[in-house]
Design an enzyme around this catalytic site. Structure first.
Site, mmCIF file in Angstrom:
data_model
loop_
_atom_site.group_PDB
_atom_site.id
_atom_site.type_symbol
_atom_site.label_atom_id
_atom_site.label_comp_id
_atom_site.label_asym_id
_atom_site.label_seq_id
_atom_site.Cartn_x
_atom_site.Cartn_y
_atom_site.Cartn_z
ATOM 1 N N SER A 146 41.097 96.364 23.482
ATOM 2 C CA SER A 146 41.152 97.194 21.991
ATOM 3 C C SER A 146 40.477 98.321 22.937
ATOM 4 C CB SER A 146 40.241 96.743 20.545
ATOM 5 O OG SER A 146 40.949 98.684 20.369
ATOM 6 N N TYR A 159 32.676 96.149 15.992
ATOM 7 C CA TYR A 159 34.392 95.825 16.675
ATOM 8 C C TYR A 159 34.290 96.169 18.059
ATOM 9 C CZ TYR A 159 39.173 96.104 16.606
ATOM 10 O OH TYR A 159 40.435 96.050 16.718
#
Length: 307
Positions: A146, A159
């Site tokens: 990501s 995350y």
């Protein structure tokens, strides 16, 4: 078709492939001729997807698997090995979970939740798939990371930590397993139009801020990530390994384009314009004997805005 642009005869495992980006990746790989095994935690979604792929004539099978469970990962790989005769060409580690909170509010359970699904699963699947990838003579691992693993992004620090770990894992495996005919790369998407991201995209202020920083001015679609994943698995990409490619509409390179001062400051971590002496102090330090082991580095005055 040129064999460099075909996956015919190749096999693939895609984790979390019954919806969102994973679903699009399966469709893309199958469209290039690959035989695919998919795992997903949702039996209902998996069965629905398998039915759709069967109607399209794709060669896709599937298993229910919670990738956070080590025994279930091992059972899945036994199934894959049996189905593909001990050989695997492609591993796409796509599963990712997220709980967005301020750093001070994360609990031990939150940490374990992210690490087990986002990092440990990818690492263990890589270990388990290594003999199969090596046996195929042409192996490719793709980690779906990501932009949160590349820059600071309002998605939660844990995350971002896990997605950054996947980027480093791709680099390590690219070097360590090259001798075994295995390549490893990572793709780093922006926020993509999937069911998982709908809660973010329905937040008007978040979406406005996101699009204002994305040069292409729109949210990406799952097939725009899947097309890159498929390319990296093709023989045409045989000299690409250890890389991280952002599929982000240009967000990560938009460090400074003209915009009103208030917009500039909203993108600057310290929320103010820097002073000349704050740059010159660093220049002076780099000239001192104390900086004798620092060379070849690029120091960016706007670094706090760009991270």
């Amino acid at each position: 078709m040129d064999k460099r642009w075909s996956l015919k005869g190749m096999t693939a495992l895609v984790t979390g492939g019954a919806s969102g980006i994973g679903y699009a990746i399966v469709e893309e790989l199958a469209g290039f001729g690959a035989r695919i095994h998919v795992c997903d935690i949702s039996e209902a979604k998996l069965n629905q997807s398998l039915s759709e792929w069967e109607k399209k004539g794709f060669q896709v099978s599937g298993s229910v698997c919670d990738v956070a469970s080590r025994p279930e990962r091992e059972e899945l790989m036994q199934t894959v090995s049996s189905q593909f005769d001990g050989k695997l060409n492609i591993l796409v580690s796509n599963v990712g979970v997220i709980r967005s909170k301020p750093t001070t509010e994360y609990t031990e359970d939150d940490f374990a939740f992210h690490i087990s699904s986002n990092v440990e699963a990818a690492y263990h699947f890589s270990q388990l798939s290594h003999p199969l990838l090596k046996a195929s003579g042409y192996g490719s691992i793709i980690f779906v990371s990501s932009i949160a693993g590349v820059i600071s992004f309002d998605a939660g620090s844990i995350y971002g930590l896990t997605k950054g770990a996947l980027i480093q894992l791709a680099k390590n495996l690219a070097c360590e397993w090259a001798k075994d005919g295995i390549r490893a790369n990572a793709v780093a998407p922006n926020v993509i139009n999937t069911p998982l991201s709908q809660s973010y995209l329905e937040d008007v202020s978040f979406k406005k801020a996101l699009l204002s920083r994305t040069p292409l001015g729109r949210v990406g679609e799952p097939n725009e990530v899947a097309s890159l994943v498929a390319f990296l698995c093709l023989p045409a990409a045989s000299y690409i390994t250890g890389q991280t490619i952002c599929v982000d509409g240009g967000l990560t390179v938009n460090g400074f384009s003209y915009q009103p001062e208030e917009a500039l400051l909203s993108r600057t971590s310290l929320r103010r314009v820097g002073e000349p002496n704050e740059v010159s102090s660093l220049v002076v330090f780099l000239c001192l004997p104390a900086a004798s082991y620092i060379t070849g580095q690029m120091v960016k005055p706007f670094v706090l805005m760009e991270v």
